[in-house]
Design a protein around this motif. Structure first.
Motif: not given
Length: 582
Positions: A456-459, A462-463, A528-529, A541-543
């Motif tokens: 997965i992409p880092r960070l 955690q955010p 992050c999105h 993308g984020l939901c």
């Protein structure tokens, strides 16, 4: 001359006229493009060409009763069906005007000229009722009808009527039959010329696409010895040329084919013409060994096409296709080489864009680190200080957690990490925050066991956990829960980060992460999105869901293979697509 003799004469002339016209048509420049979609300049040339055919139809006819039995109709009808109203009318005007000027005092000159213009115009209007190509059967019917109208116009518009009637009785059958035959034959020949050229163009396009498809994986790594070598090999296998070479500004990067004993990779450029191309002075076809100016006298290469490779408008190298006695260059090789060079140049620019995107992604991570670290570090140090005297063991553990957390944050080289590494950082963060808030926070994990090595992409988690603690649970006195869920599905992993806090304020009632107030974490969430979308596509993308007093949850999907969602249709509602996935 009898009617039968006149008919045979006109049919013979129609055949000869068609054969000569076909030879000329093959050499017209625009017939080589394999398309019947003509621009304005090409339509003007076509109108002139078919107008001249109409003039030739007049000149090749036979004199009958102070008039001319002619073949103008076959030319102007074909003109309209091939090029549309502009070409048909233009050819009709040219041929009709010539007919009038050839015998301005003749009793049938005006009706003959008008009939020719009318035939061209009507054929042009009927151009739009064809499917793809001119139908030679349609051309025959149109010529038959057009010449019949021609005879009626001569009969009723010419004076004296008796002379007109006598003329029509002689020329009607020969002209109607010969122009009908001529239009069918001429239109059929034109059709075959364009279809054969289209097949040639289609074949060339297939070769180009095959070359580009096979070279794209190599050129995406930039122009170097390895990528140039693979590219030259692919071109050499797919084109009938003596050799293929790629250079940078100073040296040969690759050479496949004849002359590879002295045109070797890594050595300085051997030919003077290539040096001139690199200077931007000239590029094109070299038709002799002297013009190539190779330093080796026995070099078998006697012709070449040299075109520049560009990046952002600057010449960075050349693509060269060579010919020899065994493998001479074909006439179309110049256009093929130009097309390949343009496609390769685009690919090299795309490679630069990909590097820029990676650099931007790292910059975004560093920016996110800068947002996270200052306030967290200050609070963590205060918490550790408070435990130093009362609970030194606890303080020691917290120092270890803070050390781990900061080390993970400071190491930004890897953009993609394992889920286990990301969760290690999350747990270090939670350990420090639980020390601050005590029983106000409970942390839960529901993660499938076989996902530790999932990339997965880092960070990326955690955010959201930090947002849950800082904003979701800040007004909760006790019983606050933060949960991370990772569930493996058929094509990837679904992630959920949620809390049971007070919810997050939004700008309006629409439940979309873009409406989050910036001071409550909107910037970090948007960051992050954008990273998820840039790496995996729109569907990752984020939901986002938040309700006042009931908490907040963020969901996203990461495919097991990056290509799974890449390139999906864009512009769809992000929230709806994400909900469909869940």
């Amino acid at each position: 001359m009898t009617i039968n003799q006149l008919t045979l004469l006109l049919i013979e002339r129609a055949s000869l006229l068609t054969a000569v016209s076909a030879l000329v048509l093959v050499w017209l420049p625009f017939t080589g493009k394999g398309s019947m979609n003509f621009n304005r300049k090409e339509k003007i040339l076509l109108a002139l060409f078919f107008g001249l055919i109409g003039i030739a139809g007049t000149l090749s006819g036979g004199r009958v009763s102070q008039s001319i039995a002619n073949l103008r109709g076959m030319g102007v009808v074909t003109a309209g069906l091939v090029g549309g109203p502009f070409v048909g009318t233009g050819a009709g005007i040219i041929a009709g005007l010539h007919r009038f000027l050839a015998d301005p005092s003749g009793f049938s000159s005006i009706p003959c000229a008008l009939a020719t213009i009318l035939e061209g115009y009507v054929a042009g209007r009927l151009f739009y009722h064809q499917r793809f190509y001119p139908d030679f059967r349609f051309a025959g019917g149109l010529a038959f009808a057009g010449e019949s109208v021609h005879m009626l116009m001569v009969l009723f518009l010419s004076r004296p009527f008796e002379s007109a009637k006598a003329l029509v009785e002689i020329i009607a059958v020969p002209m109607i039959l010969s122009n009908t035959f001529g239009a069918v034959f001429f239109c059929f020949v034109v059709l075959k010329v364009f279809q054969s050229r289209e097949k040639e163009s289609s074949s060339e396009a297939e070769v180009l696409l095959r070359i580009v498809k096979n070279t794209v994986t190599h050129l995406r790594h930039g122009l170097n010895l390895e990528s140039a070598g693979k590219t030259c090999e692919i071109i050499y296998k797919n084109l009938f040329v003596a050799a293929v070479s790629i250079t940078d500004k100073s040296s040969i990067l690759a050479h496949s084919g004849e002359g590879n004993d002295h045109h070797r990779p890594g050595i300085p450029i051997q030919t003077e013409f290539t040096k001139r191309v690199l200077q931007g002075k000239k590029y094109g076809i070299v038709r002799s060994g002297k013009m190539i100016s190779c330093r080796v006298e026995a070099c078998p290469l006697n012709s070449a096409v040299v075109v520049p490779l560009r990046k952002k408008g600057e010449i960075i190298g050349t693509l060269k296709l060579y010919g020899s006695k065994k493998r001479p260059l074909s006439p179309k090789i110049y256009e093929i080489t130009k097309g390949l060079a343009e496609l390769f140049s685009i690919q090299l620019e795309l490679e630069d864009i990909a590097i820029s995107e990676k650099m931007l992604a790292h910059a975004e991570i560093r920016r996110l680190n800068a947002q996270i670290q200052p306030h967290f570090l200050f609070n963590a140090l205060n918490t550790i200080a408070s435990f130093t005297r009362t609970k030194p063991e606890k303080a020691r553990d917290l120092i270890g957690s803070l050390s781990l957390y900061m080390r993970k944050n400071l190491y930004t080289e890897k953009g993609i990490i394992s889920l286990a590494e990301e969760m290690e950082q999350v747990r270090a963060y939670i350990a420090i925050e639980k020390a601050r808030f005590g029983e106000r926070i409970e942390y839960l994990e529901t993660i499938d066991k076989d996902l530790e090595d999932f990339k997965i992409p880092r960070l990326i988690i955690q955010p959201f956990v930090e947002n849950c603690v800082r904003h979701g649970l800040k007004n909760i006195e006790s019983g606050g829960i933060v949960e991370v869920v990772a569930v493996k599905k058929e094509k990837g992993v679904f992630f959920t980060i949620k809390d049971n806090g007070s919810g997050m304020p939004v700008k309006n009632e629409e439940n979309n992460f873009l409406n989050i107030e910036p001071e409550t974490g909107g910037i970090g969430i948007k960051n992050c999105h954008e990273r998820l979308v840039n790496i995996y596509g729109e569907d990752s993308g984020l939901c986002f869901e938040t309700k006042k007093g009931k908490g907040t949850s963020v969901k996203f999907f990461i495919p097991e293979k990056r290509e799974f969602l890449k390139g999906e249709e864009k512009g769809k509602n992000l929230e709806v697509k994400a909900r469909e996935l869940y």
